[in-house]
Design a protein around this motif. Structure first.
Motif, PDB file in Angstrom:
ATOM      1  N   GLY A 138      -2.652  -0.191   2.318  1.00 47.35           N
ATOM      2  CA  GLY A 138      -3.044   1.480   2.066  1.00 47.35           C
ATOM      3  C   GLY A 138      -3.847   1.626   0.692  1.00 47.35           C
ATOM      4  N   HIS A 139      -3.633   0.853  -0.080  1.00 49.32           N
ATOM      5  CA  HIS A 139      -4.424   1.158  -1.324  1.00 49.32           C
ATOM      6  C   HIS A 139      -6.207   0.740  -1.048  1.00 49.32           C
ATOM      7  CE1 HIS A 139      -4.217  -3.082  -2.029  1.00 49.32           C
ATOM      8  NE2 HIS A 139      -5.271  -2.979  -2.596  1.00 49.32           N
ATOM      9  N   SER A 140      -6.205   0.208  -0.146  1.00 54.70           N
ATOM     10  CA  SER A 140      -7.816  -0.266   0.445  1.00 54.70           C
ATOM     11  C   SER A 140      -8.652   0.790   1.023  1.00 54.70           C
ATOM     12  CB  SER A 140      -8.013  -1.411   1.396  1.00 54.70           C
ATOM     13  OG  SER A 140      -7.059  -2.520   0.656  1.00 54.70           O
ATOM     14  N   VAL A 141      -7.719   1.859   1.200  1.00 52.57           N
ATOM     15  CA  VAL A 141      -8.560   2.722   2.228  1.00 52.57           C
ATOM     16  C   VAL A 141      -8.452   4.477   1.488  1.00 52.57           C
ATOM     17  CG1 VAL A 141      -8.181   1.637   4.349  1.00 52.57           C
ATOM     18  CG2 VAL A 141      -6.410   3.388   3.732  1.00 52.57           C
ATOM     19  N   PHE A 142      -9.115   5.286   1.762  1.00 50.85           N
ATOM     20  CA  PHE A 142      -9.203   6.570   1.597  1.00 50.85           C
ATOM     21  C   PHE A 142      -8.070   7.273   2.363  1.00 50.85           C
ATOM     22  CE2 PHE A 142     -10.644  10.825   2.124  1.00 50.85           C
ATOM     23  CZ  PHE A 142     -10.511  11.397   0.738  1.00 50.85           C
ATOM     24  N   THR A 143      -7.273   8.043   1.826  1.00 54.99           N
ATOM     25  CA  THR A 143      -6.396   8.584   3.020  1.00 54.99           C
ATOM     26  C   THR A 143      -6.113  10.095   2.615  1.00 54.99           C
ATOM     27  OG1 THR A 143      -4.915   6.500   3.039  1.00 54.99           O
ATOM     28  CG2 THR A 143      -4.055   8.707   3.853  1.00 54.99           C
ATOM     29  N   LEU A 164      12.856   7.933   4.296  1.00 56.16           N
ATOM     30  CA  LEU A 164      11.554   7.390   3.680  1.00 56.16           C
ATOM     31  C   LEU A 164      11.617   5.936   3.603  1.00 56.16           C
ATOM     32  CD1 LEU A 164       9.415   7.514   1.404  1.00 56.16           C
ATOM     33  CD2 LEU A 164      11.327   7.856  -0.567  1.00 56.16           C
ATOM     34  N   LEU A 165      10.460   5.360   4.163  1.00 57.59           N
ATOM     35  CA  LEU A 165      10.010   4.176   3.732  1.00 57.59           C
ATOM     36  C   LEU A 165       9.558   3.597   2.682  1.00 57.59           C
ATOM     37  CD1 LEU A 165       9.026   2.838   7.368  1.00 57.59           C
ATOM     38  CD2 LEU A 165      10.648   1.828   6.324  1.00 57.59           C
ATOM     39  N   ARG A 223       0.552  -5.124  -5.458  1.00 59.39           N
ATOM     40  CA  ARG A 223      -0.586  -4.094  -6.268  1.00 59.39           C
ATOM     41  C   ARG A 223       0.134  -2.619  -6.181  1.00 59.39           C
ATOM     42  NH1 ARG A 223      -6.817  -3.976  -5.383  1.00 59.39           N
ATOM     43  NH2 ARG A 223      -6.527  -5.921  -6.430  1.00 59.39           N
ATOM     44  N   THR A 224       0.344  -2.472  -4.906  1.00 53.28           N
ATOM     45  CA  THR A 224       0.971  -0.807  -4.870  1.00 53.28           C
ATOM     46  C   THR A 224       2.224  -0.872  -3.990  1.00 53.28           C
ATOM     47  OG1 THR A 224      -0.255  -0.861  -2.815  1.00 53.28           O
ATOM     48  CG2 THR A 224      -1.477  -0.041  -4.333  1.00 53.28           C
ATOM     49  N   THR A 225       2.646   0.400  -4.041  1.00 59.96           N
ATOM     50  CA  THR A 225       3.989   0.774  -3.079  1.00 59.96           C
ATOM     51  C   THR A 225       3.645   1.921  -2.274  1.00 59.96           C
ATOM     52  OG1 THR A 225       5.792   0.396  -4.920  1.00 59.96           O
ATOM     53  CG2 THR A 225       6.123   1.852  -3.142  1.00 59.96           C
ATOM     54  N   ASP A 226       3.753   1.666  -0.893  1.00 61.18           N
ATOM     55  CA  ASP A 226       3.415   2.617   0.078  1.00 61.18           C
ATOM     56  C   ASP A 226       4.621   3.420   0.430  1.00 61.18           C
ATOM     57  OD1 ASP A 226       0.608   1.911   0.432  1.00 61.18           O
ATOM     58  OD2 ASP A 226       1.397   0.326   1.924  1.00 61.18           O
ATOM     59  N   LEU A 227       4.581   4.773   0.338  1.00 62.43           N
ATOM     60  CA  LEU A 227       5.593   5.711   0.497  1.00 62.43           C
ATOM     61  C   LEU A 227       5.187   6.257   2.219  1.00 62.43           C
ATOM     62  CD1 LEU A 227       6.286   7.437  -2.632  1.00 62.43           C
ATOM     63  CD2 LEU A 227       7.302   5.414  -2.018  1.00 62.43           C
ATOM     64  N   ILE A 228       6.280   6.193   3.129  1.00 60.31           N
ATOM     65  CA  ILE A 228       6.107   6.611   4.297  1.00 60.31           C
ATOM     66  C   ILE A 228       7.159   7.430   4.810  1.00 60.31           C
ATOM     67  CG2 ILE A 228       5.884   5.931   6.805  1.00 60.31           C
ATOM     68  CD1 ILE A 228       5.206   3.221   4.440  1.00 60.31           C
ATOM     69  N   TYR A 229       7.163   9.020   4.983  1.00 62.09           N
ATOM     70  CA  TYR A 229       7.824   9.799   5.237  1.00 62.09           C
ATOM     71  C   TYR A 229       7.848   9.885   6.583  1.00 62.09           C
ATOM     72  CZ  TYR A 229       8.157  10.745   0.252  1.00 62.09           C
ATOM     73  OH  TYR A 229       8.381  10.746  -1.264  1.00 62.09           O
ATOM     74  N   ILE A 230       8.940   9.937   7.231  1.00 62.81           N
ATOM     75  CA  ILE A 230       9.237  10.130   8.845  1.00 62.81           C
ATOM     76  C   ILE A 230      10.422  11.027   9.144  1.00 62.81           C
ATOM     77  CG2 ILE A 230       9.650   8.874  10.942  1.00 62.81           C
ATOM     78  CD1 ILE A 230       8.906   6.466   9.435  1.00 62.81           C
ATOM     79  N   GLN A 231       9.614  12.334   9.916  1.00 65.80           N
ATOM     80  CA  GLN A 231      10.753  13.232  10.158  1.00 65.80           C
ATOM     81  C   GLN A 231      10.142  13.706  11.654  1.00 65.80           C
ATOM     82  OE1 GLN A 231      11.065  16.580   7.405  1.00 65.80           O
ATOM     83  NE2 GLN A 231      12.082  17.913   9.084  1.00 65.80           N
ATOM     84  N   GLY A 232      10.877  13.036  12.568  1.00 68.26           N
ATOM     85  CA  GLY A 232      10.624  13.299  14.030  1.00 68.26           C
ATOM     86  C   GLY A 232       9.299  12.828  14.539  1.00 68.26           C
ATOM     87  N   ASP A 233       8.184  13.464  14.825  1.00 70.47           N
ATOM     88  CA  ASP A 233       7.042  13.210  15.180  1.00 70.47           C
ATOM     89  C   ASP A 233       5.953  13.231  13.861  1.00 70.47           C
ATOM     90  OD1 ASP A 233       6.757  15.763  15.154  1.00 70.47           O
ATOM     91  OD2 ASP A 233       5.707  15.700  17.041  1.00 70.47           O
ATOM     92  N   ILE A 266       7.645   8.585  -6.537  1.00 69.32           N
ATOM     93  CA  ILE A 266       8.351   8.951  -5.492  1.00 69.32           C
ATOM     94  C   ILE A 266       8.903  10.388  -5.413  1.00 69.32           C
ATOM     95  CG2 ILE A 266      10.358   8.507  -4.143  1.00 69.32           C
ATOM     96  CD1 ILE A 266      10.192   5.577  -4.979  1.00 69.32           C
ATOM     97  N   MET A 267       9.271  11.044  -6.525  1.00 67.15           N
ATOM     98  CA  MET A 267       9.820  12.275  -6.675  1.00 67.15           C
ATOM     99  C   MET A 267       8.653  13.194  -6.519  1.00 67.15           C
ATOM    100  SD  MET A 267      13.000  11.967  -6.727  1.00 67.15           S
ATOM    101  CE  MET A 267      13.369  13.918  -7.046  1.00 67.15           C
ATOM    102  N   ARG A 268       7.331  12.863  -7.222  1.00 71.21           N
ATOM    103  CA  ARG A 268       6.321  13.740  -6.878  1.00 71.21           C
ATOM    104  C   ARG A 268       5.678  13.932  -5.581  1.00 71.21           C
ATOM    105  NH1 ARG A 268       0.592  13.546  -8.300  1.00 71.21           N
ATOM    106  NH2 ARG A 268       0.662  11.187  -8.704  1.00 71.21           N
ATOM    107  N   THR A 269       5.725  12.581  -4.840  1.00 74.86           N
ATOM    108  CA  THR A 269       5.162  12.525  -3.612  1.00 74.86           C
ATOM    109  C   THR A 269       6.163  13.444  -2.406  1.00 74.86           C
ATOM    110  OG1 THR A 269       4.322  10.436  -3.935  1.00 74.86           O
ATOM    111  CG2 THR A 269       4.416  11.309  -1.515  1.00 74.86           C
ATOM    112  N   THR A 270       7.414  13.361  -2.800  1.00 74.03           N
ATOM    113  CA  THR A 270       8.491  14.015  -1.912  1.00 74.03           C
ATOM    114  C   THR A 270       8.204  15.442  -2.305  1.00 74.03           C
ATOM    115  OG1 THR A 270      10.174  12.374  -2.258  1.00 74.03           O
ATOM    116  CG2 THR A 270      10.930  14.509  -1.660  1.00 74.03           C
ATOM    117  N   GLY A 271       7.869  16.072  -3.446  1.00 71.47           N
ATOM    118  CA  GLY A 271       7.327  17.388  -3.539  1.00 71.47           C
ATOM    119  C   GLY A 271       6.406  17.731  -2.522  1.00 71.47           C
TER     120      GLY A 271
END
Length: 505
Positions: free
Chosen positions: A77-82, A185-186, A192-202, A273-278
Motif C-alpha cells: 500500500g505504501h508504494s501507491v498514491f491512494t 478493522l484489519l 515498513r508500513t501498517t495497512d489499515l483496512i476498514y470493512i463495513q458491509g460493501d 489507528i485512532m486518527r484513521t478511525t476518526g
C-alpha cells in the motif's frame, strides 16, 4: 479432485516475498503449494531492493517449479498514491470520465506519468453518492517492479494492491461478519508500513501508515547503538511489547529495555489507528467493534494484547485459510504462516473468474501489450488457420497438377516411343525414294523427249481448223519458259502463209 484451473499469486512485501499456487475446483479455492523468502536489510534502503526481489522470486519459482508461469501479484500500500473520492451515482463511460478528471486533480504527478485505476467501494443510496478508491503509481516504479517479477522467471498478468487483496480474503473468510454490516478493522503490520483496512458491509476504507516492524528495529538500533541487521535479529530473538502498568518487566534488563522501545513504537501505531478511525467515521462509517491482526510483524509477542488494551475492542488474529482447502503437502507451511497469506488468497479470489471481488488493475505497458495479444489471439488463430488452408489448397493443387503433368508426360513418352518407330520407317522410305529418283529421272526425261514433237504438232493442229504444213520451227527462250515459241505454217493449197505464235507446251 481434478485441478480445473491454476492461479499463481505473488505478494511482494518489504521484507518478505511469498509465492503460492492455487486451483479452483467446483468453486472451491485449493492451496496447492506455498513458499516464502525473506529479504535481508533495512527496507528503507531501496538501492538494492529490486535485485533482491528478483533473486527471491527466481528462488521461489525454482523451488515450486513455476518457471514461465503466468502470475498475478500485489504491491504494498505504501508504494501507491491512494485517495477516496465521493462522486455522483453514475455508471459506465460517464463515471470513467469523471474519475479521470478527479485523478488529474488529485494525483500529485502529471497524469501521463502514472499508471492509475479505480474501484467503487461503496454503494450509493437513492439519489446519493458513491465512494471510489483511486490508486496511482509512477510508471517507472511499476515497470521496475514488473521487471523484477519477470527477471524472476514469471510472466506478469495482473497487478493489484495489497490492502484490496486483503479485503477480498477477509470477505471470503468471514462472510457472516460482512453480512452483519458491522464495522471491522484489519491491521496488517508489515515491515515498513501498517495497512489499515476498514470493512463495513460493501464499504471499505484503507490507509497505509509509516509505522511497522522495521520502525521498531530502527528504534532498537538507535537505543543500543547497533546496525539495523543486528537490531532486527535481536528483536526476532527476544523482542516483545511491554504491557506496562501492573505487568512485570522481563528479568533480563536488555529484554526489558527493548520491550519498552518496541512499546513506544507501537504506541505511535495506536495513535495512527485512532486518527484513521476518526477519518473513517467522518466519511460515514462506524467505529470498528473488532480488529483482526495480520502481517509479517503480527506475531510480535504481546502485540495483540497491547492493541486490545489500547483500542478497547476485541483483537483476533486473522486466518485467511478459514474457507480454503489446503493440499496435505502444503498444510504445515501454510498453518505456520497463515497471517502472511491474506494477500495471496485475496488475489487468487479476484482472478478466480467470480465477479464479486474487488480489484485494482495497475498493469504496466508490458502486461497491457500481452493482454492485447491475448485478446487478438482468436483472430490471429483464425487468420492463421485460413492461411494454412489456403497454403494447403495451393500445395494440394500444385501436387495434383504435378501428378497430372507427370502422368501426361509418361503418356506422351509412351506415344512418342510408338511414333518413333514410324518415323524411322518414313525416313527409310524417303531415303529409298531419293535413291530411286536419281536412277529414274534420266529415264523419265528421255521417254518424255521422244514424244515431245508429236505432242507439240498435235497441239498446233488442234489450234487450226484447216490442214497446215510446217515450213520451219524456231525455238527461243523466255524467262518463263524455255523451248519452242514461234512457228511458221503454210496452208495446203495456198500460197504461203504467216505464222502464228503460239502455244505453250
Amino acid at each position: 479432485m481434478a485441478d480445473k484451473k491454476s492461479i499463481v499469486t505473488l505478494d511482494i512485501g518489504s521484507q518478505r516475498v511469498t509465492l503460492a499456487k492455487f486451483s479452483i475446483t467446483k468453486g472451491n479455492l485449493i492451496l496447492q503449494d506455498y513458499a516464502f523468502q525473506d529479504i535481508v536489510g533495512d527496507p528503507a534502503l531501496d538501492a538494492a531492493r529490486s535485485s533482491q526481489v528478483s533473486q527471491a522470486i527466481a528462488s521461489l519459482t525454482s523451488q515450486l517449479r513455476l518457471q514461465g508461469q503466468d502470475v498475478y501479484y500485489t504491491i504494498s500500500g505504501h508504494s501507491v498514491f491512494t485517495r477516496f473520492v465521493s462522486l455522483p451515482s453514475i455508471e459506465g463511460s460517464d463515471l470513467d470520465e469523471l474519475v479521470e478528471f478527479e485523478a488529474q486533480q488529485n494525483v500529485p504527478f502529471p497524469i501521463d506519468e502514472v499508471t492509475w485505476a479505480y474501484q467503487t467501494v461503496s454503494s450509493a443510496e437513492t439519489g446519493g453518492e458513491v465512494e471510489v478508491l483511486l490508486v496511482a503509481i509512477k510508471n517507472d516504479a511499476i515497470e521496475e517492479i514488473n521487471d523484477a517479477v519477470e527477471d524472476g522467471k514469471l510472466i506478469g498478468r495482473g497487478v493489484d494492491v495489497a490492502p484490496v487483496a486483503l479485503c477480498n480474503a477477509f470477505k471470503y473468510s468471514y462472510p457472516d461478519v460482512v453480512a452483519s454490516n458491522s464495522s471491522s478493522l484489519l491491521i496488517d503490520v508489515g515491515a515498513r508500513t501498517t495497512d489499515l483496512i476498514y470493512i463495513q458491509g460493501d464499504r471499505i476504507f484503507t490507509r497505509s501508515i509509516q509505522v511497522g516492524g522495521a520502525a521498531a528495529s530502527s528504534a532498537i538500533a538507535k537505543e543500543f547503538d547497533l546496525d539495523f541487521g543486528e537490531a532486527e535479529n535481536m528483536k526476532l530473538q527476544s523482542g516483545m511489547v511491554s504491557l506496562g502498568g501492573s505487568f512485570e518487566d522481563p528479568e533480563d534488563p536488555t529484554t526489558a529495555a527493548m520491550s519498552k522501545v518496541i512499546r513506544n513504537t507501537m504506541t505511535r501505531l495506536h495513535s495512527e489507528i485512532m486518527r484513521t478511525t476518526g477519518t473513517f467515521r467522518q466519511s460515514g462509517g462506524n467505529a470498528p467493534s473488532v480488529a483482526y491482526l495480520c502481517g509479517g510483524s503480527a506475531g510480535l509477542p504481546y502485540l495483540k494484547e497491547f492493541l486490545a488494551e489500547k483500542l478497547a475492542i476485541e483483537v483476533e488474529y486473522f486466518n485467511p485459510l478459514t474457507n480454503v482447502q489446503v493440499r496435505p503437502e502444503a498444510s504445515e507451511a501454510a498453518a505456520a504462516n497463515a497471517h502472511n497469506m491474506g494477500e495471496l488468497i485475496g488475489l487468487a479470489l479476484r482472478n478466480s473468474g467470480s465477479g464479486e471481488y474487488l480489484g485494482i488493475d495497475l498493469a504496466p505497458q508490458d502486461i497491457l501489450a500481452r493482454r492485447d495479444v491475448d485478446n487478438k489471439k482468436p483472430i490471429l488463430i483464425a487468420a492463421a488457420a485460413i492461411w494454412i488452408l489456403i497454403l494447403g489448397f495451393v500445395i494440394f493443387s500444385y501436387r495434383s497438377n504435378t501428378a497430372n503433368a507427370k502422368e501426361l508426360q509418361q503418356e506422351i513418352g509412351i506415344e512418342q516411343a510408338q511414333l518413333s518407330k514410324f518415323d524411322r520407317g518414313i525416313k527409310d522410305e524417303e531415303k529409298l525414294e531419293k535413291e530411286n529418283s536419281v536412277v529414274a529421272n534420266p529415264i523419265v526425261t528421255a521417254v518424255e523427249g521422244r514424244t515431245l514433237y508429236i505432242e507439240m504438232f498435235h497441239h498446233i493442229n488442234s489450234l487450226f481448223k484447216d490442214a497446215v504444213s510446217y515450213t520451219h520451227l524456231r525455238a527461243h527462250e523466255t524467262p518463263e519458259h524455255r523451248g519452242w515459241r514461234g512457228v511458221r505454217v503454210k496452208k495446203k493449197g495456198g500460197g504461203g502463209g504467216g505464222g502464228g505464235g503460239g502455244g505453250g507446251g
